[in-house]
Design an enzyme around this catalytic site. Structure first.
Site, PDB file in Angstrom:
ATOM      1  N   HIS A  58       4.336  25.384  -2.156  1.00 28.43           N
ATOM      2  CA  HIS A  58       4.346  24.935  -3.545  1.00 28.43           C
ATOM      3  C   HIS A  58       2.989  24.337  -3.890  1.00 28.43           C
ATOM      4  CE1 HIS A  58       4.409  21.100  -5.829  1.00 28.43           C
ATOM      5  NE2 HIS A  58       4.874  21.891  -6.769  1.00 28.43           N
ATOM      6  N   ASN A 113       0.698  22.824  -7.568  1.00 29.93           N
ATOM      7  CA  ASN A 113       0.732  22.573  -8.996  1.00 29.93           C
ATOM      8  C   ASN A 113      -0.582  21.913  -9.382  1.00 29.93           C
ATOM      9  OD1 ASN A 113       1.350  20.171 -11.107  1.00 29.93           O
ATOM     10  ND2 ASN A 113       2.593  21.950 -11.597  1.00 29.93           N
ATOM     11  N   TYR A 114      -1.216  22.409 -10.418  1.00 29.03           N
ATOM     12  CA  TYR A 114      -2.433  21.784 -10.935  1.00 29.03           C
ATOM     13  C   TYR A 114      -2.296  21.634 -12.428  1.00 29.03           C
ATOM     14  CZ  TYR A 114      -3.796  22.354  -6.269  1.00 29.03           C
ATOM     15  OH  TYR A 114      -3.772  22.241  -4.914  1.00 29.03           O
ATOM     16  N   ARG A 115      -2.610  20.448 -12.948  1.00 32.87           N
ATOM     17  CA  ARG A 115      -2.340  20.189 -14.358  1.00 32.87           C
ATOM     18  C   ARG A 115      -3.393  19.278 -14.987  1.00 32.87           C
ATOM     19  NH1 ARG A 115       1.122  17.765 -10.839  1.00 32.87           N
ATOM     20  NH2 ARG A 115       1.040  15.496 -10.859  1.00 32.87           N
ATOM     21  N   SER A 128      11.810  28.348 -16.559  1.00 34.48           N
ATOM     22  CA  SER A 128      10.517  28.165 -15.888  1.00 34.48           C
ATOM     23  C   SER A 128      10.544  26.949 -14.979  1.00 34.48           C
ATOM     24  CB  SER A 128       9.393  27.996 -16.907  1.00 34.48           C
ATOM     25  OG  SER A 128       9.215  29.172 -17.646  1.00 34.48           O
TER      26      SER A 128
END
Lengths: 347, 347
Positions: free
Chosen positions: A133, A135-137, A309
């Site tokens: 997993h 995640n970049y935000r 999503s």
């Protein structure tokens, strides 16, 4: 031609994650050319913004129907780029972590926000291959009278690995690759965010980590940061451009951190018992995401959120057994549990 | 011989749920005599109390390994009877719903508590057969200097049905049986607690009810109740003995409300597609229990809680698909969704 840094950060981030999404999906498709391609679909958000989902899943009733067992069982590489108005309650909550945000809590006004992110969750079929997993935000709040005037901004992200069977060399490879990406931007990043990851991806009710960790961070901007030393002797990225460069190093590291592990594991033989263990462990993954994961919780509570999503992260097939008898001392399953109960330094 | 009503309520409740547990398990075992028996195991709680779990599950890798497909896939009929000290934070939270509880929030003392409950969750294998859940519980807080002096007490409980395919006659039978049990104790109970159930077993992020409802209630005691009219023209059970009689009627109604449905459904033929739908819908069951269910949340956050008993409610095999294409208009799956989106009056 304008240099990329003259563009607003929101555009730079959108461009980067859009290109990275395609690179990552292509890498998975190259890994397993006989499998069906990822299904790409775009959506728009009524309140403002858009997204592109790239999801892998196979036919429902029999994965090996055509005599071919795909490397992945379920996977998603999704981006979303949304904007809108932040309600006062959300701003007040944010101000707790971002005191520099100029906002009068009594004013009761909304503020324009912009949020862009890339989320990756890959559940391979073979129990010897770990789930991954990342995640970049990027998040921005701007002036209500001039949405180009940024009042506050920060980056967040991370990535972790969830094996079903422990191959120490895989854990070392994963952490080494992330550490190398971090170290280009300051020596304090890897140890701080590795520790944060161990703390974040933890299931108190099971007294177990979700996996063998990786990196986790949030609220990274020019301000001092509760997880990072503030001294000049520990340099770290501070400007938006510097932090974005760090994010890009991490994003670029996803494929080299994970694909070599998949290449080694997805063709290993496995037994029905190993598959059973994988399905039971996936139950823990679901427990973490539904009970503790802040992104999932926040997403599900957001009116108009795209639930499919958000819950794309959940594995395809999962199993809950009462008092499962696997995982005893001296077994391969037990070896995994030991590591989940006592997080290790892998590099 | 003393009449049962001369005994403290905690003893009466413990006796009743212990006997009811055995009656219910026996009824399931009689329904499917060729299946393995429920596995009965008792446990004790270090901080005080005990429990008995009766759990049904079959061999892990192939349910039909012996050529026999059991009616149930997973099921639990569990009781727990625990006591201990309530910390000030928990008491303060309780005082919000039970203002009569004599407690000085500044005193910072603990209070002895007693809690007894029976929980039933049954997941049949056949997609035509609904999942069923019931829970009945009694809670007492007593004087720190004399644990026989009860400072506050209440009952809670309910039961609901979660079909994968809609058989209206089953929904009607289930609700009729529960209504008949309620009506003996006052006409206001069924409509009030049916409505509460529709509100409680609801997944906001899916905009769906968990199933076709049933009953839900909590905090039922001698005091006025936010969900019930206070007028004399709407009699309802008020004393502990009267409420316990109501609880017993409901507990006794579990077998007649559910077993006749199972008898009709567990031998129906079904297709792999129907099985797939059942597994996808079970995902919603997991989502409800892990994200919203107060009992589960409270349980998992209690130090020393028996996690395996709390999560026994989760189905054995579950499936999450991205953008599942089943449930369209005009299909049997779509008929179920319509009812979940618009709760009906079944009686």
């Amino acid at each position: 031609m304008a240099s990329s840094s003259s563009k607003p950060m929101r555009e730079q981030v959108e461009e980067y994650i859009t290109a990275l999404q395609e690179r990552i999906v292509t890498a998975f498709e190259k890994l397993d050319p006989k499998a069906p391609s990822f299904k790409r679909d775009s959506w728009t958000r009524a309140q403002g913004g858009l997204g592109k989902s790239c999801v892998f899943q196979t036919a429902a009733n029999d994965a090996s129907a055509n005599g071919y067992e795909s490397a992945l069982e379920k996977g998603g590489v999704n981006i979303s780029v949304v904007h809108g108005k932040l309600p006062p309650t959300a701003i007040k909550q944010m101000k707790a972590d971002h005191s520099s945000l100029p906002y009068d809590p009594d004013s009761n006004t909304t503020l324009p926000f912009f949020a862009a992110g890339l989320s990756i969750v890959i559940h391979p079929r073979n129990p010897n291959a770990p789930t991954s997993h990342s995640n970049y935000r990027y998040f921005e709040v701007s002036d209500p009278d001039d949405s180009n005037k940024v009042l506050a901004w920060w980056f967040g992200g991370g990535g972790d690995l969830t094996p079903y069977y422990l191959f120490e060399e895989d854990a070392v490879h994963f952490h080494k690759t992330l550490k190398a990406a971090c170290d280009q931007h300051g020596q304090v990043l890897y140890p701080s965010f590795k520790k944060w990851c161990d703390e974040y991806f933890y299931l108190p009710h099971r007294q177990e980590a979700r996996g063998i960790g990786g990196l986790f961070f949030d609220d990274l901007n020019h301000e001092s940061h509760k997880r990072l030393p503030d001294s000049d002797s520990s340099p770290r990225p501070r400007t938006a451009e510097e932090i974005f460069a760090f994010i890009k190093s991490l994003g670029d590291a996803f494929v080299p951190s994970y694909l070599p592990i998949l290449e080694k594991r997805v063709h290993m033989p496995y037994t029905p018992e190993q598959r059973r263990w994988q399905l039971v462990r996936r139950g823990r993954y679901v427990e973490f995401n539904l009970i503790y994961d802040r992104g999932t919780k926040f997403g599900l509570m957001t009116p108009g959120a795209r639930v499919e999503s958000i819950l794309m992260t959940l594995p395809e097939t999962v199993r809950w057994e009462y008092m499962c008898d696997m995982g005893g001392e001296g077994t391969e399953e037990g070896r995994l549990l030991e590591v989940l109960q006592k997080p290790r330094e892998w590099v």
